[in-house]
Design a protein around this motif. Structure first.
Motif, PDB file in Angstrom:
ATOM      1  N   UNK A  80      25.070  59.518  79.686  1.00 36.94           N
ATOM      2  CA  UNK A  80      24.054  60.345  80.379  1.00 36.94           C
ATOM      3  C   UNK A  80      22.541  60.445  78.970  1.00 36.94           C
ATOM      4  N   UNK A  81      24.388  60.965  78.183  1.00 35.70           N
ATOM      5  CA  UNK A  81      23.506  61.004  76.381  1.00 35.70           C
ATOM      6  C   UNK A  81      22.782  59.622  76.040  1.00 35.70           C
ATOM      7  N   UNK A  82      23.078  58.559  76.170  1.00 33.63           N
ATOM      8  CA  UNK A  82      22.357  57.542  75.503  1.00 33.63           C
ATOM      9  C   UNK A  82      21.601  56.821  76.650  1.00 33.63           C
ATOM     10  N   UNK A  83      21.232  57.385  76.864  1.00 30.80           N
ATOM     11  CA  UNK A  83      19.861  56.710  77.803  1.00 30.80           C
ATOM     12  C   UNK A  83      18.659  56.507  77.167  1.00 30.80           C
ATOM     13  N   UNK A  84      18.232  57.371  76.132  1.00 34.21           N
ATOM     14  CA  UNK A  84      17.199  57.693  75.505  1.00 34.21           C
ATOM     15  C   UNK A  84      17.198  56.361  74.385  1.00 34.21           C
ATOM     16  N   UNK A  85      18.017  56.303  73.898  1.00 27.79           N
ATOM     17  CA  UNK A  85      18.655  55.067  73.130  1.00 27.79           C
ATOM     18  C   UNK A  85      18.937  53.507  74.207  1.00 27.79           C
ATOM     19  N   UNK A  86      19.000  52.952  74.979  1.00 24.98           N
ATOM     20  CA  UNK A  86      18.704  52.138  76.038  1.00 24.98           C
ATOM     21  C   UNK A  86      17.280  51.464  76.460  1.00 24.98           C
ATOM     22  N   UNK A  87      16.753  52.943  75.940  1.00 20.91           N
ATOM     23  CA  UNK A  87      15.167  52.267  76.618  1.00 20.91           C
ATOM     24  C   UNK A  87      14.857  51.853  75.720  1.00 20.91           C
ATOM     25  N   UNK A  88      15.136  52.901  74.378  1.00 18.67           N
ATOM     26  CA  UNK A  88      14.225  52.527  72.952  1.00 18.67           C
ATOM     27  C   UNK A  88      14.473  50.932  72.803  1.00 18.67           C
ATOM     28  N   UNK A  89      15.935  50.339  73.312  1.00 23.38           N
ATOM     29  CA  UNK A  89      16.451  49.321  72.577  1.00 23.38           C
ATOM     30  C   UNK A  89      15.858  47.964  73.135  1.00 23.38           C
ATOM     31  N   UNK A  90      15.710  48.525  74.640  1.00 23.94           N
ATOM     32  CA  UNK A  90      15.030  47.624  75.799  1.00 23.94           C
ATOM     33  C   UNK A  90      13.298  48.146  75.428  1.00 23.94           C
ATOM     34  N   UNK A  91      12.517  49.068  75.289  1.00 27.42           N
ATOM     35  CA  UNK A  91      11.524  48.742  74.625  1.00 27.42           C
ATOM     36  C   UNK A  91      11.408  47.461  73.032  1.00 27.42           C
ATOM     37  N   UNK A  92      12.299  47.811  72.593  1.00 28.95           N
ATOM     38  CA  UNK A  92      11.945  46.760  71.248  1.00 28.95           C
ATOM     39  C   UNK A  92      11.943  45.640  71.287  1.00 28.95           C
ATOM     40  N   UNK A  93      12.875  45.005  72.625  1.00 31.14           N
ATOM     41  CA  UNK A  93      13.292  43.391  73.002  1.00 31.14           C
ATOM     42  C   UNK A  93      11.973  42.833  73.480  1.00 31.14           C
ATOM     43  N   UNK A  94      11.262  44.563  74.370  1.00 31.20           N
ATOM     44  CA  UNK A  94       9.913  44.516  75.002  1.00 31.20           C
ATOM     45  C   UNK A  94       8.851  43.684  74.543  1.00 31.20           C
ATOM     46  N   UNK A  95       8.909  44.098  73.143  1.00 32.46           N
ATOM     47  CA  UNK A  95       7.929  44.196  71.769  1.00 32.46           C
ATOM     48  C   UNK A  95       8.241  42.715  71.744  1.00 32.46           C
ATOM     49  N   UNK A  96       9.083  41.688  71.821  1.00 31.34           N
ATOM     50  CA  UNK A  96       8.872  40.106  71.522  1.00 31.34           C
ATOM     51  C   UNK A  96       7.991  39.563  73.007  1.00 31.34           C
ATOM     52  N   UNK A  97       7.794  40.247  73.952  1.00 32.36           N
ATOM     53  CA  UNK A  97       6.487  40.023  75.089  1.00 32.36           C
ATOM     54  C   UNK A  97       5.183  39.886  74.453  1.00 32.36           C
ATOM     55  N   UNK A  98       4.594  41.108  73.701  1.00 38.67           N
ATOM     56  CA  UNK A  98       4.080  41.291  72.629  1.00 38.67           C
ATOM     57  C   UNK A  98       3.626  39.959  71.524  1.00 38.67           C
ATOM     58  N   UNK A  99       2.150  39.424  71.665  1.00 33.79           N
ATOM     59  CA  UNK A  99       1.095  38.108  71.059  1.00 33.79           C
ATOM     60  C   UNK A  99       1.482  38.554  69.058  1.00 33.79           C
ATOM     61  N   UNK A 100       1.945  36.959  68.702  1.00 34.98           N
ATOM     62  CA  UNK A 100       1.626  37.844  66.926  1.00 34.98           C
ATOM     63  C   UNK A 100       1.122  38.303  66.971  1.00 34.98           C
ATOM     64  N   UNK A 101      -0.756  38.408  66.591  1.00 38.35           N
ATOM     65  CA  UNK A 101      -1.617  39.131  66.186  1.00 38.35           C
ATOM     66  C   UNK A 101      -1.975  40.586  66.574  1.00 38.35           C
ATOM     67  N   UNK A 102      -1.466  40.994  67.767  1.00 42.52           N
ATOM     68  CA  UNK A 102      -1.665  41.877  67.953  1.00 42.52           C
ATOM     69  C   UNK A 102      -0.422  43.033  67.118  1.00 42.52           C
ATOM     70  N   UNK A 103      -0.864  43.171  65.893  1.00 40.69           N
ATOM     71  CA  UNK A 103       0.366  42.953  64.785  1.00 40.69           C
ATOM     72  C   UNK A 103       1.245  44.892  65.308  1.00 40.69           C
ATOM     73  N   UNK A 104      -0.174  45.682  65.398  1.00 34.42           N
ATOM     74  CA  UNK A 104       0.162  47.436  65.525  1.00 34.42           C
ATOM     75  C   UNK A 104       0.948  47.415  67.129  1.00 34.42           C
ATOM     76  N   UNK A 105       0.662  46.550  68.112  1.00 31.89           N
ATOM     77  CA  UNK A 105       1.531  47.364  69.068  1.00 31.89           C
ATOM     78  C   UNK A 105       2.601  46.902  68.851  1.00 31.89           C
ATOM     79  N   UNK A 106       3.165  45.475  68.087  1.00 33.32           N
ATOM     80  CA  UNK A 106       3.916  44.311  68.324  1.00 33.32           C
ATOM     81  C   UNK A 106       4.904  45.485  67.149  1.00 33.32           C
ATOM     82  N   UNK A 107       4.814  46.338  66.080  1.00 37.39           N
ATOM     83  CA  UNK A 107       5.651  46.797  65.672  1.00 37.39           C
ATOM     84  C   UNK A 107       5.619  48.355  65.690  1.00 37.39           C
ATOM     85  N   UNK A 108       4.899  49.036  66.462  1.00 38.41           N
ATOM     86  CA  UNK A 108       5.375  50.347  66.998  1.00 38.41           C
ATOM     87  C   UNK A 108       6.383  50.769  67.448  1.00 38.41           C
ATOM     88  N   UNK A 109       6.221  50.067  68.712  1.00 39.81           N
ATOM     89  CA  UNK A 109       7.442  49.666  69.672  1.00 39.81           C
ATOM     90  C   UNK A 109       9.329  50.030  69.237  1.00 39.81           C
TER      91      UNK A 109
END
Length: 121
Positions: A1-30
């Motif tokens: 339960x304590x690590x749920x936020x960390x796992x959500x952050x890792x999931x968001x980070x890995x999902x950032x690879x679905x964003x196209x490289x020209x969208x650099x702002x969104x790609x680096x902000x996640x």
């Protein structure tokens, strides 16, 4: 339960690879937001648990998460470099390989950490 936020952050980070490289702002902000969220989660967990003076399982899982986010940001930089050099196909395949490799490695490492901690002498 304590690590749920960390796992959500890792999931968001890995999902950032679905964003196209020209969208650099969104790609680096996640990943950046995930990194700060993981650090904040680490402070919250540290204030909740008693101090032992040694690294515990929570510390190792948090460190693994921070390293994973850092590796994903590095892979994003490399992918964007190749995309700006007009090698879009290689950039796309690098994104695919990175999200699969880092995702699977992260899950396997998190599964193995408690097993190793249980059998530690």
């Amino acid at each position: 339960k304590l690590l749920l936020a960390l796992f959500a952050g890792i999931t968001l980070t890995i999902c950032s690879f679905f964003i196209r490289p020209p969208d650099a702002g969104a790609r680096f902000s996640l990943p950046t937001a995930s990194y700060f969220g993981a650090v904040a989660n680490s402070y919250t967990i540290s204030s909740t648990l008693p101090s032992t003076g040694q690294f515990g399982l929570i510390d190792y899982v948090t460190a693994l998460g921070l390293i994973t986010i850092f590796l994903c940001m590095g892979a994003t930089l490399v992918s964007m470099y190749f995309h700006t050099r007009k090698q879009e196909a290689f950039s796309k395949s690098l994104d695919r390989a990175t999200r699969i490799t880092i995702g699977v490695a992260y899950v396997l490492a998190n599964v193995s950490l408690p097993i190793v901690a249980f059998f530690r002498i």
